[in-house]
Motif scaffolding. Structure first.
Motif, PDB file in Angstrom:
ATOM      1  N   MET A 158      -2.210 -11.976  -4.417  1.00  0.00           N
ATOM      2  CA  MET A 158      -1.985 -13.227  -4.364  1.00  0.00           C
ATOM      3  C   MET A 158      -2.611 -14.268  -3.133  1.00  0.00           C
ATOM      4  N   GLN A 159      -2.477 -15.285  -3.463  1.00  0.00           N
ATOM      5  CA  GLN A 159      -2.855 -16.199  -2.537  1.00  0.00           C
ATOM      6  C   GLN A 159      -1.317 -17.313  -2.206  1.00  0.00           C
ATOM      7  N   VAL A 160      -1.335 -17.193  -1.182  1.00  0.00           N
ATOM      8  CA  VAL A 160       0.177 -18.001  -0.789  1.00  0.00           C
ATOM      9  C   VAL A 160      -0.122 -19.101   0.416  1.00  0.00           C
ATOM     10  N   GLU A 161       0.649 -20.231   0.294  1.00  0.00           N
ATOM     11  CA  GLU A 161       0.547 -21.307   1.549  1.00  0.00           C
ATOM     12  C   GLU A 161       1.333 -20.700   2.573  1.00  0.00           C
ATOM     13  N   SER A 162       0.531 -21.070   3.897  1.00  0.00           N
ATOM     14  CA  SER A 162       1.362 -20.437   4.886  1.00  0.00           C
ATOM     15  C   SER A 162       0.896 -21.643   6.298  1.00  0.00           C
ATOM     16  N   ASP A 163       2.110 -21.991   6.887  1.00  0.00           N
ATOM     17  CA  ASP A 163       1.920 -22.869   7.866  1.00  0.00           C
ATOM     18  C   ASP A 163       1.559 -21.867   9.238  1.00  0.00           C
ATOM     19  N   GLU A 164       1.850 -20.858   9.241  1.00  0.00           N
ATOM     20  CA  GLU A 164       1.946 -20.008  10.204  1.00  0.00           C
ATOM     21  C   GLU A 164       0.550 -19.359  10.501  1.00  0.00           C
ATOM     22  N   HIS A 165      -0.270 -19.276   9.571  1.00  0.00           N
ATOM     23  CA  HIS A 165      -1.188 -18.444   9.487  1.00  0.00           C
ATOM     24  C   HIS A 165      -2.522 -19.423   9.057  1.00  0.00           C
ATOM     25  N   GLU A 172       1.076 -10.663   3.909  1.00  0.00           N
ATOM     26  CA  GLU A 172       2.040  -9.817   3.746  1.00  0.00           C
ATOM     27  C   GLU A 172       1.365  -8.727   2.943  1.00  0.00           C
ATOM     28  N   GLU A 173       1.905  -7.411   3.302  1.00  0.00           N
ATOM     29  CA  GLU A 173       1.320  -6.317   2.779  1.00  0.00           C
ATOM     30  C   GLU A 173       2.302  -5.559   1.573  1.00  0.00           C
ATOM     31  N   VAL A 174       1.900  -5.731   0.362  1.00  0.00           N
ATOM     32  CA  VAL A 174       2.825  -5.266  -0.700  1.00  0.00           C
ATOM     33  C   VAL A 174       2.577  -3.555  -1.009  1.00  0.00           C
ATOM     34  N   GLN A 175       1.534  -3.201  -0.581  1.00  0.00           N
ATOM     35  CA  GLN A 175       1.579  -1.747  -0.787  1.00  0.00           C
ATOM     36  C   GLN A 175       0.483  -1.240   0.377  1.00  0.00           C
ATOM     37  N   LYS A 176       0.976  -0.198   0.917  1.00  0.00           N
ATOM     38  CA  LYS A 176      -0.210   0.320   2.083  1.00  0.00           C
ATOM     39  C   LYS A 176      -1.336   0.836   1.632  1.00  0.00           C
ATOM     40  N   GLY A 177      -2.443   0.762   2.447  1.00  0.00           N
ATOM     41  CA  GLY A 177      -3.711   1.134   2.150  1.00  0.00           C
ATOM     42  C   GLY A 177      -3.998   2.254   3.073  1.00  0.00           C
ATOM     43  N   TYR A 178      -4.732   3.091   2.821  1.00  0.00           N
ATOM     44  CA  TYR A 178      -5.000   4.498   3.450  1.00  0.00           C
ATOM     45  C   TYR A 178      -6.584   4.611   3.536  1.00  0.00           C
ATOM     46  N   MET A 179      -6.834   5.160   4.857  1.00  0.00           N
ATOM     47  CA  MET A 179      -8.367   5.579   4.854  1.00  0.00           C
ATOM     48  C   MET A 179      -8.405   7.299   5.276  1.00  0.00           C
ATOM     49  N   LYS A 183     -13.565   6.804   5.257  1.00  0.00           N
ATOM     50  CA  LYS A 183     -13.653   6.178   3.944  1.00  0.00           C
ATOM     51  C   LYS A 183     -12.161   5.674   3.308  1.00  0.00           C
ATOM     52  N   VAL A 184     -12.444   4.509   2.873  1.00  0.00           N
ATOM     53  CA  VAL A 184     -11.179   3.869   2.174  1.00  0.00           C
ATOM     54  C   VAL A 184     -10.521   4.511   0.890  1.00  0.00           C
ATOM     55  N   ILE A 185      -9.509   5.288   1.025  1.00  0.00           N
ATOM     56  CA  ILE A 185      -9.273   6.035  -0.461  1.00  0.00           C
ATOM     57  C   ILE A 185      -8.307   5.203  -1.140  1.00  0.00           C
ATOM     58  N   ARG A 186      -7.523   4.118  -0.493  1.00  0.00           N
ATOM     59  CA  ARG A 186      -6.894   3.229  -1.225  1.00  0.00           C
ATOM     60  C   ARG A 186      -6.660   1.842  -0.345  1.00  0.00           C
ATOM     61  N   PRO A 187      -7.183   0.887  -1.060  1.00  0.00           N
ATOM     62  CA  PRO A 187      -7.174  -0.431  -0.239  1.00  0.00           C
ATOM     63  C   PRO A 187      -5.529  -1.108  -0.143  1.00  0.00           C
ATOM     64  N   SER A 188      -5.458  -1.529   0.874  1.00  0.00           N
ATOM     65  CA  SER A 188      -4.062  -2.159   0.959  1.00  0.00           C
ATOM     66  C   SER A 188      -3.897  -3.196  -0.117  1.00  0.00           C
ATOM     67  N   MET A 189      -2.750  -3.536  -0.725  1.00  0.00           N
ATOM     68  CA  MET A 189      -2.610  -4.647  -1.756  1.00  0.00           C
ATOM     69  C   MET A 189      -1.668  -5.713  -0.914  1.00  0.00           C
ATOM     70  N   VAL A 190      -2.419  -6.851  -0.704  1.00  0.00           N
ATOM     71  CA  VAL A 190      -1.919  -7.830   0.198  1.00  0.00           C
ATOM     72  C   VAL A 190      -1.797  -9.265  -0.260  1.00  0.00           C
ATOM     73  N   LYS A 191      -0.978 -10.182   0.366  1.00  0.00           N
ATOM     74  CA  LYS A 191      -1.021 -11.566   0.024  1.00  0.00           C
ATOM     75  C   LYS A 191      -1.671 -12.257   1.200  1.00  0.00           C
ATOM     76  N   VAL A 192      -2.638 -13.187   0.583  1.00  0.00           N
ATOM     77  CA  VAL A 192      -3.344 -13.704   1.646  1.00  0.00           C
ATOM     78  C   VAL A 192      -3.091 -15.230   1.659  1.00  0.00           C
ATOM     79  N   SER A 193      -3.173 -15.810   3.040  1.00  0.00           N
ATOM     80  CA  SER A 193      -2.865 -17.237   2.962  1.00  0.00           C
ATOM     81  C   SER A 193      -3.980 -18.330   2.644  1.00  0.00           C
ATOM     82  N   MET A 194      -3.614 -19.329   2.163  1.00  0.00           N
ATOM     83  CA  MET A 194      -4.741 -20.252   1.725  1.00  0.00           C
ATOM     84  C   MET A 194      -4.737 -21.488   2.506  1.00  0.00           C
TER      85      MET A 194
END
Length: 194
Positions: A158-165, A172-179, A183-194
């Motif tokens: 998801m993309q979210v509007e953010s005044d801070e970033h 925001e991190e919805v689900q943790k990612g791990y290496m 090697k990345v075995i699971r990428p982090s599921m994240v919300k990104v500022s637009m």
């Protein structure tokens, strides 16, 4: 004419016949002498041929043994590889057994005492134990929040509007990612500022 007269008339004929007889005798002797040598050479040739046949047979046997050894090596290697793949996680599972035991103890204890505060504390301890085990094996969480979005490490949901970033920063991190190691075995599921 008498025989003496014949001998006297043609003395060259007798000499020629004598020479021819001598020549024939010499050839016969030479042939007799050469016969054992020829026999020896022929038997020597047979002996050499027999030796070459024997060497060829030995080489053939060595080749067959080498092929059999190689086939056995290939089969043994394949079996070892299959067995390794089958039990590759054995070490990790053995290390996780104490964690599972601690979860069992925490659940049994919480059922008996109904003390949820103690259960929470016990689960936190087991979680730290599990986290430590995973770190020893090379598992590390991917730091996401506040980092620039990187598709190799992050999966934007998801993309979210953010005044801070600024734009393109993980807010925001919805689900943790791990290496695992590098090697990345699971990428982090994240919300990104637009």
């Amino acid at each position: 004419m008498s025989t003496e007269e014949t001998k006297n008339i043609n003395p060259d004929t007798n000499t020629a016949e004598a020479e021819e007889a001598t020549y024939d005798a010499e050839q016969a002797e030479a042939a007799e002498a050469a016969a054992p040598e020829a026999e020896g050479a022929a038997s020597g040739g047979n002996t050499e041929l027999d030796e070459l046949r024997k060497a060829a047979e030995e080489s053939q046997q060595r080749l067959l043994r080498a092929q059999a050894d190689f086939d056995n090596f290939r089969r043994r290697t394949r079996q070892e590889k299959e067995e390794f793949a089958k039990y590759a996680s054995l070490k990790l599972i053995e290390q996780m057994l104490p964690v599972i035991d601690n979860f069992d103890r925490a659940l049994v204890s919480s059922r008996e005492t109904q003390d949820f505060e103690a259960l929470t504390k016990g689960i936190e301890m087991v979680y730290r134990q599990l986290e430590q085990l995973m770190t020893q094996e090379g598992l590390t969480p991917i730091e996401a929040v506040g980092q620039p979005f990187n598709p190799e490490f992050h999966q934007a949901i998801m993309q979210v509007e953010s005044d801070e970033h600024e734009e393109g920063i993980v807010v925001e991190e919805v689900q943790k990612g791990y290496m695992l190691k590098d090697k990345v075995i699971r990428p982090s599921m994240v919300k990104v500022s637009m």
